[in-house]
Every structure is written in C-alpha cells, then in structure tokens.
Design an enzyme around this catalytic site. Structure first.
Site, PDB file in Angstrom:
ATOM      1  CD  GLU A  55      -2.663   1.448   2.425  1.00 47.01           C
ATOM      2  OE1 GLU A  55      -3.586   2.390   2.430  1.00 47.01           O
ATOM      3  OE2 GLU A  55      -2.044   1.298   3.508  1.00 47.01           O
ATOM      4  CD  GLU A  80       2.124   8.385   5.352  1.00 48.76           C
ATOM      5  OE1 GLU A  80       1.228   8.039   4.851  1.00 48.76           O
ATOM      6  OE2 GLU A  80       2.691   9.500   5.353  1.00 48.76           O
ATOM      7  CG  ASP A 130      -1.744  14.070   0.095  1.00 49.29           C
ATOM      8  OD1 ASP A 130      -2.774  14.046   1.031  1.00 49.29           O
ATOM      9  OD2 ASP A 130      -0.371  13.611   0.261  1.00 49.29           O
ATOM     10  CE  LYS A 134      -4.923  26.884  -5.119  1.00 50.10           C
ATOM     11  NZ  LYS A 134      -4.556  26.684  -3.538  1.00 50.10           N
ATOM     12  CG  ASP A 166     -11.642  12.974  -1.668  1.00 44.18           C
ATOM     13  OD1 ASP A 166     -10.623  12.256  -1.605  1.00 44.18           O
ATOM     14  OD2 ASP A 166     -11.673  14.248  -1.745  1.00 44.18           O
TER      15      ASP A 166
END
Ligand SMILES: C[S@@+](CC[C@H](N)C(=O)[O-])C[C@H]1O[C@@H](n2cnc3c(N)ncnc32)[C@H](O)[C@@H]1O
Length: 225
Positions: A55, A80, A130, A134, A166
């Site tokens: 992941e 991470e 993320d 922009k 999302d």
C-alpha cells in the site's frame, strides 16, 4: 499479567538529519530523502513471499492493519513518508501482534526508483492519495507517466492495482494515466469494491457526503515489455 501497551511516540526516529542513512530496524525500512547515493543497500523487503500486497500513502494505517489481520497468509508492506503516521502504524502493528506487515518510512518515488525489483509485487493499493488539485502543483500528483511505468514494472503478471479517491479531477487523471498499460476491471467507478475495507480518509469524506471513486486495474502484458 497485562502486557505493556505501546504509544506511537514510543518509536523514536533513529537518527538526526545529519546522520541520516538507509536502515532496517524493527521491521521498518528507513528511507530518508537527499542521500548522496541509494546504491548497494539491501532493505530486506519481504518480497520472497508468495503473495505480496503493498500500500502506498498508508496514512495512519487503518486500512492496511485491518487487511493484515484478516489475511495472515499475505505479506503486506505499508509505505508512508510522514514519520508521525509511521509511528501510528508501527504502534498498532506491535500492539496487535501483527507479523505480516513490513513498514517503509519514506518516499514512494525513492522506493520505486531504487528498491522495488521487476515483477515483485502482486497487488498495489492506494487510498486517498493527495490529489494536488491546483494546476501549478500537478507535478506532485502520483500517476505521472514514469510512476505508472514503475508500477507496471514492479507488478507480477496479472498484478492488480486499487486506487480510491474522493477527487473527481484526480480520478480522471488516474484513468487517463493508466490507459494503455493497465486494463480497467470495473467500469462503474462509483460502485464500491466488495469487502474492500475502510480508512481514516474514507470515513472522513463519507461523513461529509463526498462522492468516492473506486478504480480497479489489472496489469496488461505488453508485447514490448
Ligand atoms: C490523504 S492521506 C491518505 C491516508 C490513508 N491512505 C487514508 O486513506 O486514510 C495521503 C497520505 O499519503 C502520504 N504520501 C503522500 N505522498 C507520499 C509519497 N510520495 N510517499 C509516501 N507517502 C506519501 C501522506 O503523507 C499522507 O499520509
């Protein structure tokens, strides 16, 4: 006797910025940025296992901890870059006695470029990366051509990718980037993946009524690879 319960802060970062180096300790591969060289180091990634599930962008680890608990026969790897979050994954792993989860504390792109061999991973999942909405930040988005080529390279034959987001524009960005090297396994992106699990950001965005896009791909075997 009650076993001592570990808190995230009990895991200290093992070196200062000046002393930073590649290190494997306590089932964590520390992969700092800005090293002069990344060559010749063996991070002992558990890639010899018959089923390797990785992941990227694991956050606080909620999703992968649950998966590791449910699937003791699969080897999981969480990647991470924020150490505060690695501490949370680590303490959950230790407190729950999970043995099939290895952690990478560092940047996905460094891991891809220097340490993940060809055809070494069965499945990749990325939950709520993320989206960098922009345009001027778009270079930070995952799923640039080089990233997709690396993902294709590290996956075994018939390897799969799950991507959940999302963000509508990011979902389109991913669809466009994956075209060619990957085949879409389900066309209705709004339909949730069966028994997929949940994460901190999934619950957050669902509680705010946001639309969620579930991508599921299989690696295409390209005649030129
Ligand atoms: C929005 S959070 C999602 C966390 C988790 N997957 C979830 O759904 O709750 C995105 C995570 O990706 C991590 N991340 C972003 N870019 C990364 C990179 N290049 N390498 C490793 N982690 C990264 C961030 O630190 C952050 O924890």
């Amino acid at each position: 006797m009650i076993e001592p319960f570990m808190k995230p802060k009990d895991l200290a970062y093992p070196f200062s910025f000046e002393d930073r180096r590649l290190l494997v300790e306590n089932g964590i591969f520390y992969l700092p940025n800005f090293l002069p060289s990344y060559r010749g180091f063996d991070p002992k990634l558990p890639l010899g296992h018959p089923c390797v599930f990785i992941e990227f962008c694991s956050g606080n680890g909620e999703w992968i901890i649950q998966k590791a608990l449910e699937n003791p026969d699969i080897q999981f790897i969480a990647v991470e870059k924020l150490f505060l979050r690695v501490q949370k994954i680590f303490s959950k792993r230790e407190n729950l006695g999970i043995k099939n989860l290895f952690l990478v504390s560092g940047d996905i792109n460094l891991l891809l470029e220097h340490f993940l061999p060809n055809a070494s991973v069965d499945t990749l999942a990325i939950n709520f990366p993320d989206p960098w909405p922009k345009e001027r930040h778009s270079k930070n988005r995952l799923f640039h051509k080089n990233f997709v080529t690396h993902v294709h390279r590290i996956l075994k034959r018939k390897g799969e990718v799950f991507l959940v987001t999302d963000d509508t524009d990011f979902s389109i960005w991913v669809s466009n980037s994956m075209e060619g090297q990957f085949a879409l396994l389900k066309s209705d992106l709004n339909r949730p993946l069966e028994n997929y699990g949940s994460s901190f950001f999934q619950r957050l965005w669902e509680s705010k009524g946001k639309e969620i896009f579930y991508h599921h791909y299989a690696k295409r075997d390209l005649c030129w690879t």
